[in-house]
Design an enzyme around this catalytic site. Structure first.
Site, short mmCIF file in Angstrom:
data_model
loop_
_atom_site.label_atom_id
_atom_site.label_comp_id
_atom_site.label_asym_id
_atom_site.label_seq_id
_atom_site.Cartn_x
_atom_site.Cartn_y
_atom_site.Cartn_z
N GLU A 1 60.40 39.56 37.97
CA GLU A 1 60.24 38.65 39.12
C GLU A 1 59.23 37.53 38.78
OE1 GLU A 1 62.27 39.08 41.57
OE2 GLU A 1 62.74 41.23 41.60
N VAL B 1 61.35 34.82 50.67
CA VAL B 1 61.79 35.75 51.71
C VAL B 1 62.57 36.85 50.99
CG1 VAL B 1 63.13 36.11 53.81
CG2 VAL B 1 62.01 33.91 53.44
N GLY C 1 65.04 39.78 50.17
CA GLY C 1 66.41 39.88 50.67
C GLY C 1 67.02 41.24 50.49
N TYR D 1 71.39 37.57 50.33
CA TYR D 1 71.57 36.58 49.27
C TYR D 1 72.93 36.79 48.62
CZ TYR D 1 66.68 35.22 49.61
OH TYR D 1 65.47 34.73 50.05
#
Ligand code: ADP
Ligand SMILES: Cc1cn([C@H]2C[C@H](O)[C@@H](COP(=O)(O)O)O2)c(=O)[nH]c1=O
Length: 197
Positions: A86, A169, A171, A183
């Site tokens: 990430e 945000v 998902g 998404y």
């Protein structure tokens, strides 16, 4: 020679699965590794979790307020490889810190993440990686609507693709809680089609 490597792909491209497989490979060859993740990812917190291979491995959560922690941990443990998941959520400063891990400590960093946001713009961390990485590799995926290459991450709320909103945000993949966006991986053409609805 140590390298800063950025492996990017859309959501569901099996980025975490690739990281975990790489991690096992290094572990089984008795090589020490460190795994970092931004604290921003509140879905899986202190784990790199792959939905593709239903496996998770522990990771050190990194907050932007403790500067130099990744450099200090790498200097202490001197692993063969540092993995990051990430990585799009890291700040420019944190990517520069990873560059120092490579250049000053001689440790290779392999960072996995998204390239672009739901608006199709570069995330801060990914932008810096494009500017600084030695190697940039794409993990391919397919559009959920057709067989084109999946290059966009559309954010949907109640079936409507969003064009405005906060960058970050968390998902989910299925539409069972109306408050959490879903998404969808789309090709450029299907993304534009949704935009024009
Ligand atoms: N229960 C599930 N929920 C979501 N995705 C799943 C599930 N089972 C398998 N998958 C597959 O796992 C893949 C996501 O793998 P993962 O390694 O988590 O990818 P990434 O890190 O790129 O999001 C997708 O291709 C998806 O189709
Ligand atoms: C496009 C986009 C994504 N996110 C969030 C949604 C997910 O929780 C993570 C990405 O997870 P994955 O491992 O790649 O499946 O990022 C976001 O916050 N903002 C966005 O624009």
């Amino acid at each position: 020679m140590a390298k800063l490597i950025f492996r990017y792909g859309s959501m569901n491209a099996s980025k975490s699965a690739n990281l975990i497989m790489d991690w096992y490979n290094h572990k089984s060859n008795d090589k020490s590794v460190l795994v970092f993740k931004p604290v921003t990812d509140t879905r899986d917190y202190g784990y790199v979790t792959s939905r593709a291979i239903e496996t998770k491995i522990p990771a050190s959560l990194i907050t932007p307020d403790i500067e130099g922690i990744m450099f200090a941990m790498t200097k202490t443990f001197m692993p063969r490889i540092v993995f990051v998941d990430e990585v799009q959520f890291f700040t420019t400063k944190q990517i520069d810190e990873l560059s120092s891990v490579v250049d000053e400590l001689g440790v290779t960093v392999i960072a996995y993440g998204l390239m672009t946001t739901f608006k199709g713009e570069l995330f801060e961390g990914s932008k810096r990686l494009v500017e600084r990485a030695d190697v940039i590799e794409r993990i391919r995926s397919e559009c959920t609507e057709c067989s084109n290459e999946g290059v966009m991450n559309g954010r949907f709320v109640n079936g409507v693709m969003q064009t405005e909103g906060k960058t970050v945000v968390m998902g989910k993949e299925k539409d069972e809680d109306k408050h959490i966006p879903v998404y969808k991986v789309l090709c450029r053409k299907c993304y534009e089609k949704e935009m024009s609805k």
